[in-house]
Scaffold this motif. Structure first.
Motif, PDB file in Angstrom:
ATOM      1  N   GLY A 190       0.825  -1.199   0.000  1.00  0.00           N
ATOM      2  CA  GLY A 190       0.000   0.000   0.000  1.00  0.00           C
ATOM      3  C   GLY A 190       0.859   1.249   0.000  1.00  0.00           C
ATOM      4  N   HIS A 191       0.470   2.247  -0.813  1.00  0.00           N
ATOM      5  CA  HIS A 191       1.142   3.553  -0.803  1.00  0.00           C
ATOM      6  C   HIS A 191       0.496   4.383   0.305  1.00  0.00           C
ATOM      7  CE1 HIS A 191       3.502   3.231  -4.600  1.00  0.00           C
ATOM      8  NE2 HIS A 191       2.589   2.285  -4.851  1.00  0.00           N
ATOM      9  N   VAL A 192       1.178   4.448   1.443  1.00  0.00           N
ATOM     10  CA  VAL A 192       0.602   5.047   2.655  1.00  0.00           C
ATOM     11  C   VAL A 192       1.601   6.028   3.256  1.00  0.00           C
ATOM     12  CG1 VAL A 192      -0.172   4.529   5.012  1.00  0.00           C
ATOM     13  CG2 VAL A 192      -0.815   3.003   3.131  1.00  0.00           C
ATOM     14  N   PRO A 193       1.158   7.223   3.681  1.00  0.00           N
ATOM     15  CA  PRO A 193       2.074   8.145   4.359  1.00  0.00           C
ATOM     16  C   PRO A 193       2.813   7.461   5.499  1.00  0.00           C
ATOM     17  CG  PRO A 193      -0.005   9.240   3.923  1.00  0.00           C
ATOM     18  CD  PRO A 193      -0.201   7.800   3.552  1.00  0.00           C
ATOM     19  N   ASN A 194       4.073   7.766   5.640  1.00  0.00           N
ATOM     20  CA  ASN A 194       4.928   7.057   6.582  1.00  0.00           C
ATOM     21  C   ASN A 194       4.377   7.071   8.011  1.00  0.00           C
ATOM     22  OD1 ASN A 194       7.501   5.642   7.095  1.00  0.00           O
ATOM     23  ND2 ASN A 194       7.948   7.456   8.330  1.00  0.00           N
ATOM     24  N   LYS A 195       3.828   8.202   8.440  1.00  0.00           N
ATOM     25  CA  LYS A 195       3.310   8.302   9.804  1.00  0.00           C
ATOM     26  C   LYS A 195       2.155   7.336  10.015  1.00  0.00           C
ATOM     27  CE  LYS A 195       1.538  11.636  13.170  1.00  0.00           C
ATOM     28  NZ  LYS A 195       1.181  13.066  13.405  1.00  0.00           N
ATOM     29  N   GLU A 196       1.273   7.204   9.023  1.00  0.00           N
ATOM     30  CA  GLU A 196       0.128   6.316   9.156  1.00  0.00           C
ATOM     31  C   GLU A 196       0.554   4.849   9.066  1.00  0.00           C
ATOM     32  OE1 GLU A 196      -2.812   7.673   6.359  1.00  0.00           O
ATOM     33  OE2 GLU A 196      -2.717   9.717   7.120  1.00  0.00           O
ATOM     34  N   ASN A 197       1.570   4.601   8.266  1.00  0.00           N
ATOM     35  CA  ASN A 197       2.166   3.268   8.201  1.00  0.00           C
ATOM     36  C   ASN A 197       2.701   2.878   9.577  1.00  0.00           C
ATOM     37  OD1 ASN A 197       3.651   0.950   7.621  1.00  0.00           O
ATOM     38  ND2 ASN A 197       4.633   1.787   5.808  1.00  0.00           N
ATOM     39  N   GLY A 198       3.444   3.789  10.191  1.00  0.00           N
ATOM     40  CA  GLY A 198       4.011   3.535  11.519  1.00  0.00           C
ATOM     41  C   GLY A 198       2.951   3.384  12.588  1.00  0.00           C
ATOM     42  N   SER A 199       1.822   4.067  12.410  1.00  0.00           N
ATOM     43  CA  SER A 199       0.729   3.959  13.373  1.00  0.00           C
ATOM     44  C   SER A 199       0.202   2.536  13.452  1.00  0.00           C
ATOM     45  CB  SER A 199      -0.409   4.912  12.984  1.00  0.00           C
ATOM     46  OG  SER A 199      -1.581   4.648  13.715  1.00  0.00           O
ATOM     47  N   VAL A 200       0.040   1.899  12.295  1.00  0.00           N
ATOM     48  CA  VAL A 200      -0.441   0.517  12.283  1.00  0.00           C
ATOM     49  C   VAL A 200       0.589  -0.398  12.938  1.00  0.00           C
ATOM     50  CG1 VAL A 200      -1.142  -1.423  10.839  1.00  0.00           C
ATOM     51  CG2 VAL A 200      -1.863   0.891  10.241  1.00  0.00           C
ATOM     52  N   GLY A 201       1.860  -0.180  12.621  1.00  0.00           N
ATOM     53  CA  GLY A 201       2.908  -0.989  13.234  1.00  0.00           C
ATOM     54  C   GLY A 201       2.954  -0.821  14.743  1.00  0.00           C
ATOM     55  N   GLY A 202       2.741   0.407  15.204  1.00  0.00           N
ATOM     56  CA  GLY A 202       2.716   0.656  16.647  1.00  0.00           C
ATOM     57  C   GLY A 202       1.548  -0.030  17.321  1.00  0.00           C
ATOM     58  N   SER A 203       0.385  -0.016  16.648  1.00  0.00           N
ATOM     59  CA  SER A 203      -0.792  -0.701  17.201  1.00  0.00           C
ATOM     60  C   SER A 203      -0.543  -2.200  17.313  1.00  0.00           C
ATOM     61  CB  SER A 203      -2.018  -0.446  16.319  1.00  0.00           C
ATOM     62  OG  SER A 203      -2.369   0.923  16.313  1.00  0.00           O
ATOM     63  N   LEU A 204       0.113  -2.767  16.305  1.00  0.00           N
ATOM     64  CA  LEU A 204       0.409  -4.195  16.323  1.00  0.00           C
ATOM     65  C   LEU A 204       1.370  -4.538  17.459  1.00  0.00           C
ATOM     66  CD1 LEU A 204       0.162  -7.004  14.990  1.00  0.00           C
ATOM     67  CD2 LEU A 204       2.116  -6.364  13.528  1.00  0.00           C
ATOM     68  N   SER A 205       2.406  -3.717  17.626  1.00  0.00           N
ATOM     69  CA  SER A 205       3.386  -3.967  18.678  1.00  0.00           C
ATOM     70  C   SER A 205       2.736  -3.901  20.065  1.00  0.00           C
ATOM     71  CB  SER A 205       4.521  -2.944  18.583  1.00  0.00           C
ATOM     72  OG  SER A 205       5.466  -3.133  19.616  1.00  0.00           O
ATOM     73  N   SER A 206       1.899  -2.889  20.281  1.00  0.00           N
ATOM     74  CA  SER A 206       1.208  -2.771  21.570  1.00  0.00           C
ATOM     75  C   SER A 206       0.263  -3.942  21.800  1.00  0.00           C
ATOM     76  CB  SER A 206       0.423  -1.455  21.632  1.00  0.00           C
ATOM     77  OG  SER A 206       1.288  -0.345  21.574  1.00  0.00           O
ATOM     78  N   PHE A 207      -0.407  -4.349  20.739  1.00  0.00           N
ATOM     79  CA  PHE A 207      -1.325  -5.485  20.826  1.00  0.00           C
ATOM     80  C   PHE A 207      -0.586  -6.748  21.242  1.00  0.00           C
ATOM     81  CE2 PHE A 207      -2.963  -9.211  18.469  1.00  0.00           C
ATOM     82  CZ  PHE A 207      -4.215  -9.328  19.044  1.00  0.00           C
ATOM     83  N   TYR A 208       0.566  -6.998  20.646  1.00  0.00           N
ATOM     84  CA  TYR A 208       1.355  -8.167  21.025  1.00  0.00           C
ATOM     85  C   TYR A 208       1.674  -8.141  22.519  1.00  0.00           C
ATOM     86  CZ  TYR A 208       2.403  -9.574  16.163  1.00  0.00           C
ATOM     87  OH  TYR A 208       2.332 -10.021  14.863  1.00  0.00           O
ATOM     88  N   GLN A 209       2.072  -6.983  23.022  1.00  0.00           N
ATOM     89  CA  GLN A 209       2.461  -6.880  24.424  1.00  0.00           C
ATOM     90  C   GLN A 209       1.251  -6.982  25.350  1.00  0.00           C
ATOM     91  OE1 GLN A 209       5.072  -3.528  25.212  1.00  0.00           O
ATOM     92  NE2 GLN A 209       5.967  -3.663  23.165  1.00  0.00           N
ATOM     93  N   ASN A 210       0.174  -6.269  25.005  1.00  0.00           N
ATOM     94  CA  ASN A 210      -0.997  -6.219  25.882  1.00  0.00           C
ATOM     95  C   ASN A 210      -1.727  -7.556  25.963  1.00  0.00           C
ATOM     96  OD1 ASN A 210      -0.505  -3.517  26.371  1.00  0.00           O
ATOM     97  ND2 ASN A 210      -1.938  -2.807  24.813  1.00  0.00           N
ATOM     98  N   ASN A 211      -1.538  -8.401  24.944  1.00  0.00           N
ATOM     99  CA  ASN A 211      -2.188  -9.712  24.935  1.00  0.00           C
ATOM    100  C   ASN A 211      -1.197 -10.857  25.068  1.00  0.00           C
ATOM    101  OD1 ASN A 211      -5.277  -9.309  24.130  1.00  0.00           O
ATOM    102  ND2 ASN A 211      -4.059  -7.808  22.990  1.00  0.00           N
ATOM    103  N   ARG A 212       0.062 -10.499  25.300  1.00  0.00           N
ATOM    104  CA  ARG A 212       1.123 -11.483  25.457  1.00  0.00           C
ATOM    105  C   ARG A 212       1.073 -12.531  24.354  1.00  0.00           C
ATOM    106  NH1 ARG A 212       3.425  -9.617  29.875  1.00  0.00           N
ATOM    107  NH2 ARG A 212       5.176 -11.046  29.570  1.00  0.00           N
ATOM    108  N   VAL A 213       1.076 -12.053  23.120  1.00  0.00           N
ATOM    109  CA  VAL A 213       1.082 -12.928  21.950  1.00  0.00           C
ATOM    110  C   VAL A 213       2.522 -13.363  21.710  1.00  0.00           C
ATOM    111  CG1 VAL A 213       0.541 -13.144  19.498  1.00  0.00           C
ATOM    112  CG2 VAL A 213      -0.910 -11.717  20.980  1.00  0.00           C
ATOM    113  N   LEU A 214       2.787 -14.632  21.872  1.00  0.00           N
ATOM    114  CA  LEU A 214       4.138 -15.158  21.710  1.00  0.00           C
ATOM    115  C   LEU A 214       4.390 -15.569  20.264  1.00  0.00           C
ATOM    116  CD1 LEU A 214       4.521 -17.361  24.926  1.00  0.00           C
ATOM    117  CD2 LEU A 214       4.997 -14.921  24.620  1.00  0.00           C
ATOM    118  N   ASN A 215       5.622 -15.950  19.978  1.00  0.00           N
ATOM    119  CA  ASN A 215       6.004 -16.357  18.633  1.00  0.00           C
ATOM    120  C   ASN A 215       5.107 -17.488  18.133  1.00  0.00           C
ATOM    121  OD1 ASN A 215       7.856 -16.118  16.385  1.00  0.00           O
ATOM    122  ND2 ASN A 215       8.651 -18.125  16.979  1.00  0.00           N
ATOM    123  N   ASP A 216       4.628 -17.353  16.905  1.00  0.00           N
ATOM    124  CA  ASP A 216       3.786 -18.343  16.220  1.00  0.00           C
ATOM    125  C   ASP A 216       2.357 -18.420  16.750  1.00  0.00           C
ATOM    126  OD1 ASP A 216       5.945 -19.063  14.594  1.00  0.00           O
ATOM    127  OD2 ASP A 216       6.588 -20.675  15.944  1.00  0.00           O
TER     128      ASP A 216
END
Length: 318
Positions: free
Chosen positions: A284-310
């Protein structure tokens, strides 16, 4: 004992029907009895090794020699090394038909290892005046409700979850990064992350692998679009998943390429740039800040739900 249980990633609730029988030890005949409803709620902490239960015990009926009853409640980890047992209230308390005892137990994961899965058992002891206890009532939540505590999902912090429940990352539909996810979930052949329609995503916890995934998909097939401010390559499925195009053996040329937009009227539009039919990945052609926003949401989600590898998870864009 019969009962039913419901659970999510961090909490659970259930009930059980318990019976108390009074037996004449000489005649071996039943000379009294009582019935109870036991309810229990588990509350886990994603960022703490502490967890608790809230409980109640209601006496529904009694007959014969089931008189002057008292009840106690203990919840413990079946693997004793995982946590200490807790009592819902002090000692045994009087209970009668129509009366409900309320209480709770507190537990602390002992963190003897990096990751530990364990089950719990509850013992409810009911005893009448002048009677001898032969066997207390015990119950356990279903096997799928194993608790897992770890200190690896998020740096050095510890936390506990029900790992068999796959959590859902919920994203608001309010910028182009989210549009890229929503379009990809709908139109890619695997419908990645769409529960009930497509395939789950699973976490790739190795940062070096995630970086390599990003480089293989966001290759020379992506060139910046001058109409997109601070354009960046927004890959889906995410680089930090095992479903990244790179881990599927794909590169940028194999992915659908779109230019999502979010006009002021709140309705999104998508311009098809290339390869938009029958694909398994998206650029997707997405402004860098909005791209990073999705990545940040994913990272927080992994931590808040303790999603481990696989581990599996789902997506929802609302």
């Amino acid at each position: 004992m019969v009962g039913q249980w419901y659970y999510t990633r961090l909490d659970a609730c259930g009930s059980a029907k318990l019976t108390y029988d009074v037996i004449d030890t000489r005649t071996k005949k039943k000379i009294g009895g009582a019935t109870f409803t036991a309810k229990q709620e588990y509350v886990l902490e994603a960022k703490s090794g502490s967890w608790k239960t809230d409980v109640s015990l209601k006496q529904e009926s009694a007959w014969g020699e089931a008189k002057a009853l008292r009840a106690s409640w203990k919840t413990e980890c079946i693997a004793a090394s995982a946590c200490a047992a807790g009592s819902a209230w002090q000692g045994s308390q009087p209970i009668a038909t129509g009366k409900t005892l309320h209480g709770g137990t507190s537990h602390q994961w002992k963190a003897g290892q990096n990751i530990e899965g364990f089950r719990t058992k509850t013992t409810v002891t009911v005893l009448g005046a002048g009677q001898v206890l032969l066997s207390p009532a015990t119950f356990e939540p279903p096997g799928k409700m194993t608790i897992r505590c770890d200190k690896t999902a998020s740096g050095t912090s510890v936390g506990c979850v029900f790992p068999s429940f796959a959590p859902t990352l919920v994203l608001p539909l309010n910028h182009r990064g989210h549009v890229n996810v929503a379009w990809s979930m709908q139109y890619l052949t695997d419908h990645w992350g769409w529960e009930g329609k497509g395939s789950p995503l699973t976490r790739e916890a190795d940062d070096a692998v995630s970086q390599a995934n990003r480089g293989k998909v966001c290759d020379s097939a992506f060139t910046k679009d001058p109409t997109v401010p601070d354009d960046s390559c927004d890959e889906f499925p995410f680089a930090a998943t095992n479903q990244s195009g790179a881990q599927l053996g794909l590169s940028g040329k194999d992915c659908a390429q779109i230019r999502p937009d979010m006009p002021a009227n709140g309705r999104y539009t998508v311009t098809y740039v290339n390869n938009t039919s029958g694909r398994r990945c998206t650029i997707g052609h997405v402004p860098n800040k909005e791209n990073g926003s999705v990545g940040g949401s994913l990272s927080s989600f992994y931590q808040n739900n303790r999603v481990l590898n696989d581990e599996k998870f789902w997506l929802a864009v609302q």
